[in-house]
Write a protein that holds these residues in place. Structure first.
Motif, PDB file in Angstrom:
ATOM      1  N   VAL A  55     120.200 130.188  54.214  1.00  0.00           N
ATOM      2  CA  VAL A  55     121.581 129.777  54.442  1.00  0.00           C
ATOM      3  C   VAL A  55     121.624 128.253  54.375  1.00  0.00           C
ATOM      4  O   VAL A  55     121.162 127.563  55.290  1.00  0.00           O
ATOM      5  CB  VAL A  55     122.100 130.306  55.794  1.00  0.00           C
ATOM      6  N   ARG A  56     122.140 127.736  53.269  1.00  0.00           N
ATOM      7  CA  ARG A  56     122.183 126.283  53.052  1.00  0.00           C
ATOM      8  C   ARG A  56     123.319 125.610  53.822  1.00  0.00           C
ATOM      9  O   ARG A  56     123.204 124.451  54.201  1.00  0.00           O
ATOM     10  CB  ARG A  56     122.308 125.982  51.558  1.00  0.00           C
ATOM     11  N   GLU A  57     124.415 126.324  54.038  1.00  0.00           N
ATOM     12  CA  GLU A  57     125.537 125.791  54.832  1.00  0.00           C
ATOM     13  C   GLU A  57     126.145 126.929  55.631  1.00  0.00           C
ATOM     14  O   GLU A  57     126.226 128.052  55.151  1.00  0.00           O
ATOM     15  CB  GLU A  57     126.609 125.177  53.922  1.00  0.00           C
ATOM     16  N   GLY A  58     126.547 126.636  56.857  1.00  0.00           N
ATOM     17  CA  GLY A  58     127.206 127.619  57.707  1.00  0.00           C
ATOM     18  C   GLY A  58     126.267 128.434  58.586  1.00  0.00           C
ATOM     19  O   GLY A  58     126.694 129.377  59.242  1.00  0.00           O
ATOM     20  N   PHE A  59     125.007 128.054  58.643  1.00  0.00           N
ATOM     21  CA  PHE A  59     123.999 128.809  59.395  1.00  0.00           C
ATOM     22  C   PHE A  59     124.414 129.035  60.843  1.00  0.00           C
ATOM     23  O   PHE A  59     124.252 130.131  61.381  1.00  0.00           O
ATOM     24  CB  PHE A  59     122.655 128.077  59.324  1.00  0.00           C
ATOM     25  N   GLU A  60     124.960 128.021  61.472  1.00  0.00           N
ATOM     26  CA  GLU A  60     125.304 128.098  62.897  1.00  0.00           C
ATOM     27  C   GLU A  60     126.449 129.066  63.180  1.00  0.00           C
ATOM     28  O   GLU A  60     126.616 129.506  64.308  1.00  0.00           O
ATOM     29  CB  GLU A  60     125.650 126.708  63.441  1.00  0.00           C
ATOM     30  N   SER A  61     127.221 129.418  62.141  1.00  0.00           N
ATOM     31  CA  SER A  61     128.349 130.333  62.357  1.00  0.00           C
ATOM     32  C   SER A  61     127.923 131.797  62.364  1.00  0.00           C
ATOM     33  O   SER A  61     128.706 132.669  62.745  1.00  0.00           O
ATOM     34  CB  SER A  61     129.414 130.117  61.276  1.00  0.00           C
TER      35      SER A  61
END
Length: 112
Positions: A55-61
């Motif tokens: 997950v390159r972006e949005g992992f924390e969601s």
């Protein structure tokens, strides 16, 4: 509605893709529903690593990984700090950018 940006993958998604995702649905199910045939050898039961994504972006969601998933990820080919099993990663409110690794552990075993 969040989107999933799939970075280009030589065989599964050569051009990359931008797809609409439903909050509460897994990344794996979302990919499969949009004809991105990510491998899922254990039929999405969290018993293998073939649906591994980074997950390159949005992992924390995403929902938090459970211990079983984290243990399995240790065996995934190309493991990174933001790796998840797509069958366990549930889409939240944010857009995601994901990369499907070049190989799965099954493919590495078959080629050596």
């Amino acid at each position: 509605m969040p989107q999933i940006v799939v970075l280009p993958h030589a065989t599964l998604c050569p051009e990359g893709a931008v797809i609409e995702a439903q909050k509460g649905k897994t990344v794996c199910d979302t990919l499969l529903e949009h004809d991105i045939e990510i491998e899922h050898a254990c039929e999405k039961s969290c018993a293998c690593t073939t649906c591994h994504v980074v997950v390159r972006e949005g992992f924390e969601s995403l929902n938090e990984a459970e211990e079983k998933e984290e243990d399995l990820l240790d065996m995934a080919w190309g493991l990174e700090a933001q790796s998840r099993l797509s069958c366990q990663a549930v889409v939240g409110d944010e857009d995601l950018v994901i990369e499907i690794p070049k190989y799965t552990i099954n493919q590495v075993s078959e080629n050596h």
